[in-house]
Design an enzyme around this catalytic site. Structure first.
Site, mmCIF file in Angstrom:
data_model
loop_
_atom_site.group_PDB
_atom_site.id
_atom_site.type_symbol
_atom_site.label_atom_id
_atom_site.label_comp_id
_atom_site.label_asym_id
_atom_site.label_seq_id
_atom_site.Cartn_x
_atom_site.Cartn_y
_atom_site.Cartn_z
ATOM 1 N N GLY A 52 -13.809 -1.391 -7.358
ATOM 2 C CA GLY A 52 -15.258 -1.607 -7.044
ATOM 3 C C GLY A 52 -15.083 -0.572 -6.041
ATOM 4 N N GLY A 53 -14.080 0.155 -5.450
ATOM 5 C CA GLY A 53 -13.709 0.922 -4.324
ATOM 6 C C GLY A 53 -14.335 0.191 -2.863
ATOM 7 C CB THR A 110 -9.120 -0.980 -8.863
ATOM 8 O OG1 THR A 110 -9.021 -0.050 -8.388
ATOM 9 C CG2 THR A 110 -8.505 -2.048 -7.773
ATOM 10 C CB SER A 138 -7.671 -0.336 1.629
ATOM 11 O OG SER A 138 -7.868 -0.681 0.091
ATOM 12 C CB SER A 139 -12.482 -1.484 0.369
ATOM 13 O OG SER A 139 -12.990 -0.022 0.969
ATOM 14 C CD GLU A 167 -5.075 3.684 -2.932
ATOM 15 O OE1 GLU A 167 -5.661 3.585 -3.414
ATOM 16 O OE2 GLU A 167 -3.956 3.856 -4.847
ATOM 17 N NE ARG A 195 -4.455 1.736 0.636
ATOM 18 C CZ ARG A 195 -5.282 2.140 -0.167
ATOM 19 N NH1 ARG A 195 -4.989 1.779 -0.744
ATOM 20 N NH2 ARG A 195 -6.045 2.657 0.586
ATOM 21 C CG ASP A 226 -8.303 4.606 -1.086
ATOM 22 O OD1 ASP A 226 -9.630 6.031 -1.412
ATOM 23 O OD2 ASP A 226 -8.031 4.098 -1.191
HETATM 24 O O1 DON Z 1 -8.148 0.987 -1.821
HETATM 25 C C1 DON Z 1 -9.318 1.045 -1.897
HETATM 26 O O2 DON Z 1 -9.748 0.055 -1.269
HETATM 27 C C2 DON Z 1 -9.556 1.430 -3.423
HETATM 28 N N1 DON Z 1 -8.525 3.011 -3.701
HETATM 29 C C3 DON Z 1 -10.344 1.536 -4.568
HETATM 30 C C4 DON Z 1 -10.351 2.022 -5.448
HETATM 31 C C5 DON Z 1 -11.360 1.141 -6.635
HETATM 32 O O3 DON Z 1 -11.504 0.541 -6.297
HETATM 33 C C6 DON Z 1 -12.020 1.700 -7.867
HETATM 34 N N2 DON Z 1 -12.390 1.599 -8.036
HETATM 35 N N3 DON Z 1 -13.614 0.797 -8.758
#
Ligand code: DON
Length: 597
Positions: free
Chosen positions: A504-505, A419, A483-484, A456, A130, A459
């Site tokens: 997917g965030g 991602t 993070s997720s 990043e 990360r 986040d």
């Molecule tokens: O680490 C995370 O949870 C986010 N930065 C991930 C970003 C992400 O999956 C964007 N998506 N579609």
């Protein structure tokens, strides 16, 4: 013609599994001959894998398998596995090509989490690559002069959001721990494609066109994505000599070539001089960066161990909580069409997200009840809250065994299509699950040495305090943003059964949990589980995937008290089911394939 056919099949595959069978029947031999033309020359095996995905079927193999978001990247990994490389070796080759052909999603300028099952020892462990906050960053990084949070894109675009990239260090650490192939040989496809040119995919072209204003704010970014002022188009052949040079240097000198010397200097200069929104990344941050091995976080579900990435990711803890609460409910008997099943899944998810908001952050900086959050007794107590008939009117964090509660910070992070997820099983039986990202689509939009820099740091919570109390996920120097990402390996009696993850965030958690449930409880094969329409609940609103059979849940869920929202839910699940044979699946919403032999 091909795109229309592919789109129609995609629409079909997104409907419930029965419809995927119709899609399978709809694949004509003539259609299959065209498959994959949009990616340039592909091997017969890759085209067959793509046709299988479009038909809604898993690919099968006996020895090894690799699933990722772009066929060219998968082919690079397949070559390494075919030559006897390990899953860690193959990951390096896949990531190196993804950074070129899917630059909007992941790459050298980003970060990643990796879960590893070691066939020799039977152990599961993780690598944390990360990004870190620069040492000069402060808790007010994303606040204006009045202490108010900046607008999201005011924070994202430019140098301010750029964390110290972790992906090159993670690639090297994984290779050192678990690799067998010659390091330099793992970059040959990336170098050849960057120098000789690769075919711009429809997805990359669409996303470039859709982000034109932001991408054109920075001259280097504009020159690459808008050569001659025009956006790159699907089918164009694009070269990236700067990327070839960077990768060649890493191949020859190791990740140190990235973290020190002239490449590091260029990264720092790009961040610190970004017009209108400079950042504070320094050469010291880069020189100090290390990927960290951490214990996996595992939760029990249906006599399986669901193992994934602990802090600084909230992925395995939140997913473990959801599944742990659902373990005492018979989802198999209810089935995938049952609104009652979705009430249970939705409210288990809301309860887990309440804990996530209060407790979860980088545990190197913030004390966390990591074990308490997935302790069976605690989850059984939380599961009892699900006993009613309607949506829970209110959801609050619980009290796992631990006494350091921090203030909850609402975190409805915005989701954009970026991602990537890579799943690999090698011929020795090692399994690798890695989610890799530059955060937002095209990250900070800063382009240097042939790759994009991440955003990043957004986040982190933009607010540092609420009501005078600190927020766990506030910015601190050297800290990793929560993070997720949920790279996951499911084990049964100590052996992997499913290797899975998604972009997917914060919806990643719901996408992966749903696919695990579909596979475990509803008996879907891996491709059906990935293609199944999504229903995701994080903070109360039930998101249902628009244009799919999930819309049928809108009425009953509304009657139970949920606010329902129909929308695109663009996951990018890639998974491998490990049994008598290997069966791979790739998300029909994205361009990837699963390929094995
Ligand atoms: O680490 C995370 O949870 C986010 N930065 C991930 C970003 C992400 O999956 C964007 N998506 N579609």
């Amino acid at each position: 013609m091909l795109r229309r056919t592919a789109t129609a099949l995609l629409a079909l595959a997104l409907a419930w599994p029965a419809v995927a069978q119709e899609a399978a029947d709809a694949v004509t031999p003539e259609g299959a001959a065209d498959v994959g033309a949009e990616f340039g020359p592909l091997s017969e095996a890759a085209r067959t894998a793509l046709a299988a995905k479009q038909a809604g079927e898993p690919t099968e193999a006996q020895g090894w398998m690799v699933a990722a978001a772009n066929p060219l990247a998968v082919e690079a990994g397949a070559r390494v596995l075919r030559e006897g490389g390990t899953a860690a070796d193959a990951m390096v080759a896949v990531q190196a090509v993804l950074g070129l052909v899917e630059p909007q999603s992941s790459g050298l300028g980003g970060g990643a989490f990796l879960v590893w099952y070691d066939a020799g020892s039977g152990e599961v462990t993780t690598l944390d690559g990360r990004e870190t906050a620069p040492l000069e960053a402060t808790p007010t990084l994303f606040q204006n002069e009045n202490g108010e949070p900046l607008g999201f894109f005011d924070a994202v675009v430019g140098g301010r959001s750029v964390g110290t990239p972790g992906t090159p260090a993670l690639m090297q650490a994984a290779h050192e721990k678990w690799g067998r192939a010659d390091w330099a040989s793992l970059f040959s496809e990336a170098i050849a494609l960057a120098e000789g040119g690769f075919t711009v995919s429809p997805r990359l072209a669409d996303l470039v066109a859709g982000d034109a204003d932001r991408l054109q704010r920075f001259p280097a970014t504009a020159r690459y994505f808008f050569p001659g002022g025009q956006p790159i188009a699907a089918g164009d052949t694009l070269t990236n000599p700067a990327y070839a040079d960077t990768v060649r240097r890493i191949a020859a000198e190791g990740a140190e070539a990235f973290y020190t010397g002239d490449i590091a200097s260029d990264i720092v200069a790009t961040v610190r001089t970004a017009a209108g929104n400079p950042g504070v990344l320094s050469r010291t941050d880069l020189a100090l960066y290390e990927a960290v091995e951490r214990p996996a976080v595992c939760a029990e579900y249906r006599e399986r161990d669901v193992c994934g990435m602990g802090p600084p990711s909230s992925g395995a803890l939140t997913m473990g909580q959801i599944l742990g609460m659902l373990d005492s409910y018979d989802l198999a008997a209810l089935g995938p069409d049952s609104p009652e099943a979705w009430r249970l899944i939705g409210d288990a998810s809301r309860l887990a997200f309440a804990d996530r908001g209060l407790y979860m952050a980088d545990s190197d900086f913030v004390p966390m009840p990591t074990q308490g959050l997935v302790a069976p007794d605690y989850l059984a107590e939380r599961a009892r809250l699900l006993q009613g008939d309607d949506a829970l009117p209110e959801v609050a964090p619980g009290s796992p065994e631990w006494d350091h509660a921090q203030l909850w910070a609402p975190d409805e992070s915005i989701e954009f299509p970026s991602t990537s997820h890579i799943s690999i099983v090698d011929a020795d039986g090692n399994a690798l699950s890695m989610t890799t990202t530059i955060e937002n689509g095209f990250g900070s939009r800063l382009f240097v040495r042939g790759f994009l820099l991440n955003n990043e740091l957004t986040d982190f919570s933009f607010r540092s305090h609420a009501d005078g109390r600190p927020i766990a996920n506030r910015v601190e120097p050297g800290k990793r943003p929560r993070s997720s990402m949920s790279p996951t390996i499911v084990l049964h009696e100590g052996k992997p059964t499913l290797v899975i993850g998604s972009p997917g965030g914060s919806r990643i958690i719901g996408y992966v949990a749903q696919a695990v449930i579909a596979h475990t409880d509803w008996g879907m094969d891996v491709q059906q589980a990935l293609a199944m329409p999504h229903a995701v609940n994080r903070f109360g609103t039930y998101d249902l995937e628009a244009g799919t059979d999930a819309e049928a849940l809108a009425e009953p869920l509304t009657a139970m008290g949920y606010e329902v929202n129909l929308r695109d839910l663009t996951s990018g699940l890639h998974a491998i089911e490990v049994g008598e044979t290997l069966r791979g699946g790739a998300d029909p919403r994205r361009e990837g394939i699963a390929l094995g032999e």
